[in-house]
Write a protein that holds these residues in place. Sequence first.
Motif, PDB file in Angstrom:
ATOM      1  N   ALA A 288     -14.669   1.010 -27.685  1.00 59.46           N
ATOM      2  CA  ALA A 288     -15.016   1.883 -28.505  1.00 59.46           C
ATOM      3  C   ALA A 288     -14.503   1.654 -29.918  1.00 59.46           C
ATOM      4  O   ALA A 288     -14.953   1.812 -31.010  1.00 59.46           O
ATOM      5  N   ILE A 289     -13.064   1.348 -29.872  1.00 57.58           N
ATOM      6  CA  ILE A 289     -12.474   1.142 -31.166  1.00 57.58           C
ATOM      7  C   ILE A 289     -12.855  -0.117 -31.655  1.00 57.58           C
ATOM      8  O   ILE A 289     -12.942  -0.103 -32.987  1.00 57.58           O
ATOM      9  N   GLU A 290     -13.135  -1.201 -31.022  1.00 56.91           N
ATOM     10  CA  GLU A 290     -13.749  -2.441 -31.495  1.00 56.91           C
ATOM     11  C   GLU A 290     -15.278  -2.223 -32.183  1.00 56.91           C
ATOM     12  O   GLU A 290     -15.325  -2.537 -33.433  1.00 56.91           O
ATOM     13  N   LYS A 291     -16.010  -1.267 -31.656  1.00 53.20           N
ATOM     14  CA  LYS A 291     -17.239  -0.977 -32.179  1.00 53.20           C
ATOM     15  C   LYS A 291     -16.978  -0.294 -33.405  1.00 53.20           C
ATOM     16  O   LYS A 291     -17.755  -0.221 -34.493  1.00 53.20           O
ATOM     17  N   LYS A 292     -15.983   0.801 -33.540  1.00 49.25           N
ATOM     18  CA  LYS A 292     -15.780   1.648 -34.650  1.00 49.25           C
ATOM     19  C   LYS A 292     -15.121   0.696 -35.857  1.00 49.25           C
ATOM     20  O   LYS A 292     -15.285   1.026 -37.033  1.00 49.25           O
ATOM     21  N   THR A 293     -14.166  -0.092 -35.735  1.00 48.93           N
ATOM     22  CA  THR A 293     -13.341  -0.720 -36.527  1.00 48.93           C
ATOM     23  C   THR A 293     -13.627  -2.228 -36.821  1.00 48.93           C
ATOM     24  O   THR A 293     -13.072  -2.577 -37.808  1.00 48.93           O
ATOM     25  N   GLY A 294     -14.484  -2.814 -35.797  1.00 43.45           N
ATOM     26  CA  GLY A 294     -14.541  -4.310 -36.013  1.00 43.45           C
ATOM     27  C   GLY A 294     -13.522  -5.165 -35.388  1.00 43.45           C
ATOM     28  O   GLY A 294     -13.689  -6.497 -35.486  1.00 43.45           O
ATOM     29  N   VAL A 295     -12.649  -4.516 -35.028  1.00 42.72           N
ATOM     30  CA  VAL A 295     -11.372  -5.352 -34.602  1.00 42.72           C
ATOM     31  C   VAL A 295     -11.383  -5.677 -33.057  1.00 42.72           C
ATOM     32  O   VAL A 295     -11.887  -4.742 -32.346  1.00 42.72           O
ATOM     33  N   SER A 296     -11.545  -6.843 -32.679  1.00 39.82           N
ATOM     34  CA  SER A 296     -11.571  -7.217 -31.279  1.00 39.82           C
ATOM     35  C   SER A 296     -10.711  -6.484 -30.335  1.00 39.82           C
ATOM     36  O   SER A 296      -9.515  -6.062 -30.675  1.00 39.82           O
ATOM     37  N   HIS A 297     -11.503  -6.126 -29.341  1.00 40.31           N
ATOM     38  CA  HIS A 297     -10.657  -5.066 -28.160  1.00 40.31           C
ATOM     39  C   HIS A 297      -9.544  -5.859 -27.647  1.00 40.31           C
ATOM     40  O   HIS A 297      -8.579  -5.267 -27.062  1.00 40.31           O
ATOM     41  N   ASN A 298      -9.651  -7.212 -27.642  1.00 38.37           N
ATOM     42  CA  ASN A 298      -8.414  -7.861 -27.038  1.00 38.37           C
ATOM     43  C   ASN A 298      -7.333  -7.952 -28.028  1.00 38.37           C
ATOM     44  O   ASN A 298      -6.122  -7.969 -27.707  1.00 38.37           O
ATOM     45  N   THR A 299      -7.670  -7.795 -29.117  1.00 32.41           N
ATOM     46  CA  THR A 299      -6.581  -7.670 -30.403  1.00 32.41           C
ATOM     47  C   THR A 299      -5.905  -6.450 -30.230  1.00 32.41           C
ATOM     48  O   THR A 299      -4.371  -6.266 -30.107  1.00 32.41           O
ATOM     49  N   VAL A 300      -6.519  -5.378 -29.832  1.00 30.41           N
ATOM     50  CA  VAL A 300      -5.971  -3.936 -29.946  1.00 30.41           C
ATOM     51  C   VAL A 300      -5.245  -3.983 -28.576  1.00 30.41           C
ATOM     52  O   VAL A 300      -4.058  -3.364 -28.668  1.00 30.41           O
ATOM     53  N   ILE A 301      -5.630  -4.546 -27.514  1.00 30.62           N
ATOM     54  CA  ILE A 301      -4.978  -4.400 -26.291  1.00 30.62           C
ATOM     55  C   ILE A 301      -3.684  -5.252 -26.528  1.00 30.62           C
ATOM     56  O   ILE A 301      -2.345  -4.676 -25.965  1.00 30.62           O
ATOM     57  N   ASN A 302      -3.541  -6.319 -26.975  1.00 25.84           N
ATOM     58  CA  ASN A 302      -2.186  -6.930 -27.342  1.00 25.84           C
ATOM     59  C   ASN A 302      -1.400  -6.333 -28.320  1.00 25.84           C
ATOM     60  O   ASN A 302      -0.157  -6.258 -28.075  1.00 25.84           O
ATOM     61  N   TRP A 303      -1.836  -5.573 -29.249  1.00 25.67           N
ATOM     62  CA  TRP A 303      -1.020  -4.584 -30.034  1.00 25.67           C
ATOM     63  C   TRP A 303      -0.165  -3.567 -29.278  1.00 25.67           C
ATOM     64  O   TRP A 303       0.905  -3.217 -29.499  1.00 25.67           O
ATOM     65  N   VAL A 304      -1.266  -3.128 -28.416  1.00 21.93           N
ATOM     66  CA  VAL A 304      -0.566  -1.946 -27.673  1.00 21.93           C
ATOM     67  C   VAL A 304       0.557  -2.477 -26.783  1.00 21.93           C
ATOM     68  O   VAL A 304       1.462  -1.703 -26.660  1.00 21.93           O
ATOM     69  N   LYS A 305       0.040  -3.409 -25.784  1.00 21.19           N
ATOM     70  CA  LYS A 305       1.174  -4.176 -25.060  1.00 21.19           C
ATOM     71  C   LYS A 305       2.496  -4.538 -25.918  1.00 21.19           C
ATOM     72  O   LYS A 305       3.673  -4.294 -25.212  1.00 21.19           O
ATOM     73  N   GLN A 306       2.540  -5.092 -26.950  1.00 27.04           N
ATOM     74  CA  GLN A 306       3.304  -5.382 -27.707  1.00 27.04           C
ATOM     75  C   GLN A 306       4.437  -4.200 -28.016  1.00 27.04           C
ATOM     76  O   GLN A 306       5.592  -4.256 -27.796  1.00 27.04           O
ATOM     77  N   ILE A 307       3.690  -3.096 -28.471  1.00 27.52           N
ATOM     78  CA  ILE A 307       4.277  -1.897 -28.763  1.00 27.52           C
ATOM     79  C   ILE A 307       5.159  -1.446 -27.620  1.00 27.52           C
ATOM     80  O   ILE A 307       6.187  -1.003 -27.524  1.00 27.52           O
ATOM     81  N   LYS A 308       4.415  -1.480 -26.463  1.00 30.20           N
ATOM     82  CA  LYS A 308       5.149  -0.937 -25.257  1.00 30.20           C
ATOM     83  C   LYS A 308       6.393  -1.610 -24.793  1.00 30.20           C
ATOM     84  O   LYS A 308       7.443  -1.189 -24.541  1.00 30.20           O
ATOM     85  N   ARG A 309       6.490  -3.148 -25.187  1.00 25.40           N
ATOM     86  CA  ARG A 309       7.389  -3.801 -25.061  1.00 25.40           C
ATOM     87  C   ARG A 309       8.481  -3.592 -25.859  1.00 25.40           C
ATOM     88  O   ARG A 309       9.803  -3.603 -25.332  1.00 25.40           O
ATOM     89  N   ASP A 310       8.166  -3.583 -27.022  1.00 25.43           N
ATOM     90  CA  ASP A 310       9.253  -3.165 -27.889  1.00 25.43           C
ATOM     91  C   ASP A 310      10.021  -1.765 -27.795  1.00 25.43           C
ATOM     92  O   ASP A 310      11.245  -1.519 -27.582  1.00 25.43           O
ATOM     93  N   LEU A 311       9.122  -0.900 -27.311  1.00 21.79           N
ATOM     94  CA  LEU A 311       9.767   0.539 -26.918  1.00 21.79           C
ATOM     95  C   LEU A 311      10.614   0.586 -25.640  1.00 21.79           C
ATOM     96  O   LEU A 311      11.780   1.083 -25.846  1.00 21.79           O
ATOM     97  N   ILE A 312      10.194  -0.359 -24.645  1.00 21.00           N
ATOM     98  CA  ILE A 312      10.919  -0.586 -23.288  1.00 21.00           C
ATOM     99  C   ILE A 312      12.234  -1.064 -23.893  1.00 21.00           C
ATOM    100  O   ILE A 312      13.377  -0.815 -23.389  1.00 21.00           O
ATOM    101  N   ASN A 313      12.197  -2.062 -24.420  1.00 20.78           N
ATOM    102  CA  ASN A 313      13.401  -3.094 -24.904  1.00 20.78           C
ATOM    103  C   ASN A 313      14.104  -2.287 -25.930  1.00 20.78           C
ATOM    104  O   ASN A 313      15.485  -2.595 -25.927  1.00 20.78           O
TER     105      ASN A 313
END
Length: 313
Positions: A288-313
Amino acid sequence: MRRQPKQKRSKERVNRILDTAAEVFLEMGFDAATTHDIATRADTAVGSLYQFFPDKLAIFHALELRHIEQGRILGEQMYSSEMAQLPLEEFIAQMVEKCVKFFDNPAPKVMFIQYFTNSTIFKSIDESFTQEFVKGLANMLSLRNPNLSSHKCHLLADVCTQSGNALLLVALRSDETYRQQIISQIKNLITAYLRPHVGDEALHNKVMIAQLNNEKVEISTPQESQVMKCPHCKSERISKNGHRHNKQRYICKECGKQFSGNYSPKGYPEEVKQRCLGLYRGGMGFRAIEKKTGVSHNTVINWVKQIKRDLIN
């Protein structure tokens, strides 16, 4: 009220009287309006009106009580935890738009205008009602930046609410063109005022961690599936071009140059990234984010996972 309606027909008549009274008060003003004007417009006998209301002030006070109930429902919609997690600009825009939509109705509109122009006729609504909204906004600001003191949150919320009310009054009494211009400026003003204190970077890590842990994140996709741009000409027309030293190689179809899979996508501005993350925190799915913003869902997934790694570390 002289008596409370019990039968369905009586309840419908009372609601029709109240709705009509709001329109009459809005068009003629409270002082000029009469019970006969209201009864005629409501298509009911004035005697039927007097069965429930002794005078127009009683009608106004009934509208006042209904406004309090509806206003508190509006407050619940504006100040939900989901709203607090939106990007600041979207949070302010939605909050203002909810208010504007609410005051598009004659009854809330006449209550709002009368309160700031003829407050002596009110019986139940006073400054404490406004302070309920100030408290709700202060809680939202605290969620966005827990480092702010309660006094600071209240001060910021009070300034936003009081200034917003003053400008909204101007908007409601203006023609449609100027009204829309004022509403736009309200959004810009409040956003600029709050950004240094509760901007998107001030969202609390615990809120994000909770969202990440509760969301079923899709399986990570390979690095090459992200939206990529050629580091030489910035073209997105990229294709795989074999491996070298166990690393994926790519070739640009525009300039013909090659580069390795160590590429880190930097094609999106920070505000686009933050908007996507805000939509994700608000409960929107990756597709839905990809459809709304035009940003690939794969890119958003990786942004989310990177933030989670940063928060854990």
